[in-house]
Design a protein around this motif. Sequence first.
Motif, PDB file in Angstrom:
ATOM      1  N   ALA A  99       0.816  -1.217   0.000  1.00 28.90           N
ATOM      2  CA  ALA A  99       0.000   0.000   0.000  1.00 28.90           C
ATOM      3  C   ALA A  99       0.848   1.265   0.000  1.00 28.90           C
ATOM      4  N   LEU A 100       2.098   1.168   0.445  1.00 37.99           N
ATOM      5  CA  LEU A 100       2.968   2.331   0.485  1.00 37.99           C
ATOM      6  C   LEU A 100       3.672   2.594  -0.836  1.00 37.99           C
ATOM      7  N   SER A 101       3.550   1.668  -1.781  1.00 33.47           N
ATOM      8  CA  SER A 101       4.187   1.828  -3.093  1.00 33.47           C
ATOM      9  C   SER A 101       3.386   1.034  -4.118  1.00 33.47           C
ATOM     10  N   LEU A 102       2.241   1.567  -4.483  1.00 35.17           N
ATOM     11  CA  LEU A 102       1.315   0.840  -5.355  1.00 35.17           C
ATOM     12  C   LEU A 102       1.858   0.747  -6.775  1.00 35.17           C
ATOM     13  N   ALA A 129      -1.244   9.016   0.469  1.00 31.26           N
ATOM     14  CA  ALA A 129      -0.730   9.731  -0.702  1.00 31.26           C
ATOM     15  C   ALA A 129      -0.671   8.823  -1.928  1.00 31.26           C
ATOM     16  N   GLU A 130      -0.310   7.565  -1.721  1.00 36.44           N
ATOM     17  CA  GLU A 130      -0.307   6.615  -2.837  1.00 36.44           C
ATOM     18  C   GLU A 130      -1.731   6.379  -3.357  1.00 36.44           C
ATOM     19  N   LEU A 191      -4.765  12.277   6.435  1.00 43.85           N
ATOM     20  CA  LEU A 191      -5.290  12.464   5.080  1.00 43.85           C
ATOM     21  C   LEU A 191      -4.885  13.829   4.537  1.00 43.85           C
ATOM     22  N   ALA A 192      -4.987  14.857   5.359  1.00 41.69           N
ATOM     23  CA  ALA A 192      -4.592  16.186   4.911  1.00 41.69           C
ATOM     24  C   ALA A 192      -3.096  16.233   4.591  1.00 41.69           C
ATOM     25  N   ALA A 193      -2.284  15.573   5.423  1.00 39.57           N
ATOM     26  CA  ALA A 193      -0.841  15.555   5.182  1.00 39.57           C
ATOM     27  C   ALA A 193      -0.499  14.845   3.884  1.00 39.57           C
ATOM     28  N   SER A 194      -1.365  13.941   3.456  1.00 38.79           N
ATOM     29  CA  SER A 194      -1.112  13.196   2.217  1.00 38.79           C
ATOM     30  C   SER A 194      -1.569  13.946   0.976  1.00 38.79           C
ATOM     31  N   GLY A 195      -2.262  15.072   1.152  1.00 36.28           N
ATOM     32  CA  GLY A 195      -2.682  15.865   0.015  1.00 36.28           C
ATOM     33  C   GLY A 195      -4.173  15.910  -0.237  1.00 36.28           C
ATOM     34  N   PHE A 196      -4.958  15.163   0.519  1.00 34.52           N
ATOM     35  CA  PHE A 196      -6.413  15.256   0.378  1.00 34.52           C
ATOM     36  C   PHE A 196      -6.865  16.604   0.961  1.00 34.52           C
TER      37      PHE A 196
END
Length: 272
Positions: A99-102, A129-130, A191-196
């Motif tokens: 899940a960390l590198s799809l 983020a992925e 989620l916010a830190a990942s860009g959502f």
Amino acid sequence: MRPSGGDSTFTGSVPQLYERYMVPLMFEPYADDLAARVVRRQPARVLEVAAGTGALTRRLARDLPGGVPIVATDLNPPMLDQAAAVGTSRPVEWRQADALSLPFPDEAFDVIVCQFGVMFFPDKARAFAEARRVLRPGGHLLFNVWDRIEHNDFAATVQGAMEAVFPDDPPRFMARVPHGYHDPAVIARDLAASGFEQAPAVTTLTVRGRAASPRVPAVALCQGTPLRGEIEARDASRLDEVTDAATAAITRRFGPSTVEGKLQAHILSVEW
């Protein structure tokens, strides 16, 4: 209840015990709920992350139109092997993936779904983020997480049994991992830190888990999850003794025959 990485605790008999006991006891009602949420979004292509032995995958294959491709991934090959052995009502693509590198191109899916997997990701913001990367604009990430352990009867009772058997160093897998990522505010920050950019919609769903005897949840949790590895790390010869202690604790709380306990989880949805 499974980690993102290739974990040795998901080898041997664990995938079979997980599928036989954990899935009907705890996962099936939540799989029905998540599958219904996916169906309502009328996706064109679906990715499932941390699919485990396929409880949700089977619901997606049953409920989505036959023309909607489903890719189901997990990083633990023994779990995917068990999922493929059980099978689905129509073909899905089983794929080993982290899940960390799809291993998918950008904007490849319009729904990504994960059943009780994100708690195990070692870097949750990176995993989110992925997911965002491989989502199409306007796509949705849907996932569920267990609420705190005191709102989940079987896990809390088994945790109490661990503390009685190992008073100096009780295995705390249940509280630490599957029930350790229960705060929607913390999840929203990740989620916010990942860009959502949008805040997630959060629903809390309470159901009842049922089993034919107290032994079923005891075996499910002590022998069909990574709790087993923590027990065996303390004394591998005591696995049956500890399972017996968990059975006795569940019997004291719920009775000696059919048992029924509260399960509670949060369902989160965020649009990209």
